[in-house]
Design an enzyme around this catalytic site. Structure first.
Site, PDB file in Angstrom:
ATOM      1  N   SER A   1      -6.992   0.943   5.880  1.00 61.78           N
ATOM      2  CA  SER A   1      -7.698   0.590   4.647  1.00 61.78           C
ATOM      3  C   SER A   1      -8.887  -0.306   4.936  1.00 61.78           C
ATOM      4  O   SER A   1      -8.859  -1.111   5.864  1.00 61.78           O
ATOM      5  CB  SER A   1      -6.740  -0.163   3.711  1.00 61.78           C
TER       6      SER A   1
ATOM      7  N   THR B   1     -11.156   1.486  -7.196  1.00 61.86           N
ATOM      8  CA  THR B   1     -10.397   0.357  -6.648  1.00 61.86           C
ATOM      9  C   THR B   1     -10.801  -0.891  -7.416  1.00 61.86           C
ATOM     10  O   THR B   1     -11.800  -0.898  -8.120  1.00 61.86           O
ATOM     11  CB  THR B   1     -10.670   0.200  -5.128  1.00 61.86           C
TER      12      THR B   1
ATOM     13  N   GLY C   1     -14.697   1.032  -1.061  1.00 65.85           N
ATOM     14  CA  GLY C   1     -14.493   1.933   0.069  1.00 65.85           C
ATOM     15  C   GLY C   1     -15.000   1.329   1.359  1.00 65.85           C
ATOM     16  O   GLY C   1     -14.710   0.176   1.688  1.00 65.85           O
TER      17      GLY C   1
ATOM     18  N   ASN D   1      -7.475   4.756  -4.685  1.00 65.14           N
ATOM     19  CA  ASN D   1      -8.459   5.317  -3.764  1.00 65.14           C
ATOM     20  C   ASN D   1      -9.663   5.866  -4.531  1.00 65.14           C
ATOM     21  O   ASN D   1     -10.478   5.102  -5.004  1.00 65.14           O
ATOM     22  CB  ASN D   1      -7.840   6.349  -2.819  1.00 65.14           C
TER      23      ASN D   1
ATOM     24  N   ARG E   1       0.835  -1.192   0.000  1.00 62.55           N
ATOM     25  CA  ARG E   1       0.000   0.000   0.000  1.00 62.55           C
ATOM     26  C   ARG E   1       0.882   1.259   0.000  1.00 62.55           C
ATOM     27  O   ARG E   1       2.053   1.198   0.385  1.00 62.55           O
ATOM     28  CB  ARG E   1      -0.858  -0.054   1.267  1.00 62.55           C
TER      29      ARG E   1
HETATM   30  O1  DON Z   1      -8.151   1.432   1.164  1.00 64.57           O
HETATM   31  C1  DON Z   1      -9.287   1.898   1.245  1.00 64.57           C
HETATM   32  O2  DON Z   1     -10.030   1.677   2.174  1.00 64.57           O
HETATM   33  C2  DON Z   1      -9.787   2.757   0.114  1.00 64.57           C
HETATM   34  N1  DON Z   1      -8.689   3.417  -0.514  1.00 64.57           N
HETATM   35  C3  DON Z   1     -10.519   1.890  -0.852  1.00 64.57           C
HETATM   36  C4  DON Z   1     -11.149   2.704  -1.894  1.00 64.57           C
HETATM   37  C5  DON Z   1     -12.186   2.015  -2.622  1.00 64.57           C
HETATM   38  O3  DON Z   1     -12.433   0.855  -2.487  1.00 64.57           O
HETATM   39  C6  DON Z   1     -12.923   2.869  -3.553  1.00 64.57           C
HETATM   40  N2  DON Z   1     -14.199   2.333  -3.882  1.00 64.57           N
HETATM   41  N3  DON Z   1     -14.721   1.664  -4.585  1.00 64.57           N
END
Ligand code: DON
Length: 586
Positions: free
Chosen positions: A470, A399, A493, A419, A125
């Site tokens: 995350s 993502t 997310g 992100n 990451r």
């Molecule tokens: O690591 C995380 O929690 C976020 N950066 C994930 C972002 C994400 O999954 C965006 N959505 N679909």
């Protein structure tokens, strides 16, 4: 044969998602009734939506969010590659094919399980650069500088995707790097047809893009449109440099030189030193027994631990006979399990090198019992705390996730990201690399919600060299006989852990098949705001009036689950029907 037939269909007819023909069946209660709903995207050659998003084979299956990424994986498998080669090829490919979701300037996690060799958790990451401090993002009066973690050069963390893939490939892959990167290189150089989701992301982000990025994602100074050809020549050159100089390209190679040139205009926010000191973190996966299975998931700063707590809490509540009967009781169990797990995430979650995340305690049965006692008090007394009116920020959905499983139980589960949509919405000139905006995954100030409405504590404050918390929770499950049963993960997310929970709940508890489990309307609660989110399809079955102690919002659950299971001697893959991907294999 089936693979070739299917692939050729997909390649010719990629993303003609217009007609809405077949209608899948869903049970519309948490436990029983059957109903129909939904209009579906369709591609020619797939008899039904289900036919498009589900695939079974005997040797290997990959499920990803782009047909050509799945195909890249199968291309290297056919050359004698193993699951790790499939992972690496599909990962490079997906960063070309979903530049709004992930990038070689992004980061991610991977859980790798090779039964005859071992199991690993890789954290590649983004990390905060040396200059990334909490004060950098707040004004002198302590107020947060709007959007500084969200857009532009300061929203990016030091990327880890390339170092991560290369390290995993070097440790476990069989094929040479040029074979692994060949499909990605072809897609970048020859181009591919822009599909709806990407076209929307490009047009939405267009006004914020820097000139280098507009050049790549535009034609005649306008955003490139659906159906037009997207060629990424600079990205192709970056891929070529990685093939030529795998050990050093992301340490002090030409790419790093271009990045530090770009950052020389932005206070040298990310430096060559940041790249040189970047380290992929390798550890054992977090291992736990839950729902009759063994789960291997990512340790913190991933949310794997909170996913498992959620499952444990649900099981503990199921043992008690004090909860209301029927679906209302089931919704309470699920909601309260989610609420507690996301509270833990908000209060305790962060980089384990900087803060102590009490993983053993959170996974213990004692903890599940204690927390269930507290929940039970509310349920039995009927004295629920007053529901607070809290805003939920609209989320950005990007993502990507790739699940891979072969007949010998070898498995890779990986989630990768920039992100938000197109991350920082800037491209480093000459590299084709889209900046991530993962600095926003830190809690910029305690209690200030991030892009996903998630709050955090000091444990997730910005500090130099730190990894942001995350939601990504790539996981692998073994059955009671120790055989690999399932590979699962999701982008989405804040909804990532709950979408995996919903799918596992459907599959392992309600015994629905994998496609139904992935597609079924979902329930989500993330502690803040204090509200349950239910997919609109189940609004009539679960009106607000049946759940007076909760604030209910009916809104489409956007996380996309990518999963592969083993059932007897068959492997079954499903790509979430909300997405653009397909499972492929033999
Ligand atoms: O690591 C995380 O929690 C976020 N950066 C994930 C972002 C994400 O999954 C965006 N959505 N679909």
């Amino acid at each position: 044969m089936k693979f070739n037939f299917r692939t050729s269909i997909l390649l010719v007819l990629l993303f003609s998602f217009n007609s809405c023909e077949s209608i899948p069946f869903f049970r519309d209660s948490f436990t029983s009734k059957i109903t129909e709903f939904g209009s579906v995207p369709q591609i020619e050659g797939a008899k039904s939506k289900r036919d498009r998003y589900e695939f079974s084979g005997r040797e290997i299956i990959i499920s990803s969010d782009h047909p050509l990424a799945s195909q890249a994986g199968m291309e290297v498998w056919k050359q004698g590659g193993n699951v790790v080669d499939v992972f690496s090829a599909a990962s490079f490919a997906i960063s070309v094919l979903r530049p709004h979701s992930t990038s070689l300037f992004g980061g991610g996690f991977a859980v790798v399980y090779l039964p005859s060799k071992g199991k690993w958790a890789y954290d590649f990451r983004e990390r905060s650069p040396k200059k990334g401090t909490a004060s950098f993002y707040v004004n002198e009066d302590g107020s947060v500088i709007p959007d500084k973690t969200l857009k532009g050069p300061y929203s990016a963390g030091v990327p880890g995707t390339v170092q991560g893939i290369l390290q995993i490939q070097k440790q476990h892959g069989k094929l040479p790097l040029n074979a692994i990167i060949a499909p990605a290189l072809r897609y970048a150089r020859n181009g591919y047809s822009v599909y709806g989701d990407l076209a929307t992301a490009i047009s939405k982000t267009w006004p914020q893009m820097n000139p280098a990025m507009q050049k790549v994602f535009g034609i005649d100074n306008r955003a490139i449109r659906e159906g037009e050809l997207l060629i990424q020549e600079d990205l192709a050159k970056t891929l070529e440099r990685i093939i030529e100089n795998p050990e050093n390209e992301f340490l002090d190679g030409e790419t790093v030189r271009l990045v530090s040139g770009y950052y020389s205009e932005f206070q040298d926010f990310i430096t060559t030193e940041d790249f040189k000191t970047y380290q992929v973190k390798t550890s054992d996966p977090l291992v736990s027994s839950v729902w009759g299975h063994t789960i291997f998931t990512m340790p913190p700063p991933s949310s794997g631990v909170h996913l498992v707590t959620m499952m444990n809490l649900y099981s503990e509540m199921q043992k008690r006979n004090t909860f209301p009967k029927g679906d209302v009781g089931e919704i309470i169990r699920i909601t309260e399990a989610m609420r507690v797990s996301y509270r833990d995430r908000a209060e305790l979650g962060g980089d384990p090198l900087f803060t102590t995340v009490p993983v053993t305690k959170l996974l213990s049965q004692t903890y599940a019992k204690e927390e269930t006692n507290e929940i039970e008090k509310k349920v039995v007394s009927g004295s629920w705390p007053a529901v607070k009116e809290e805003e939920k920020k609209p989320e950005s959905y990007n993502t990507t996730h790739i699940s891979i499983l072969d007949k010998d139980g070898n498995a890779v589960s990986t989630t990768q990201s920039v992100n938000g949509i197109f991350g920082g919405a800037e491209m480093v000139p000459g590299t084709g690399l889209v900046l991530n905006n993962t600095m926003d995954d830190f809690a910029v100030a305690p209690g200030v919600p991030n892009l996903y409405g998630l709050v955090g504590s000091k444990a997730n404050a910005i500090e130099p060299g730190k990894t942001p918390l995350s939601s990504m929770s790539p996981s692998i499950l073994l059955d009671a006989f120790g055989k690999t049963k399932m590979v699962i993960g999701a982008p989405g997310g804040s909804q990532i852990p709950t979408s995996i929970f919903n799918t596992l709940y459907r599959y392992l508890i309600q015994k629905q098949d994998l496609y139904e489990s992935v597609s079924y309307p979902r329930i989500h609660h993330q502690f803040r705001p204090d509200r349950i989110f239910l997919d609109p399809e189940i609004k009539e079955s679960y009106p607000q009036s049946d759940l007076p102690f909760y604030q209910v919002q009916y809104i489409r659950h956007r996380a996309k689950v990518f999963a592969v299971t083993r059932e007897g001697d068959r492997l079954i893959g499903v790509s979430d029907p909300k997405g653009e991907g397909v499972p492929l294999g033999f």
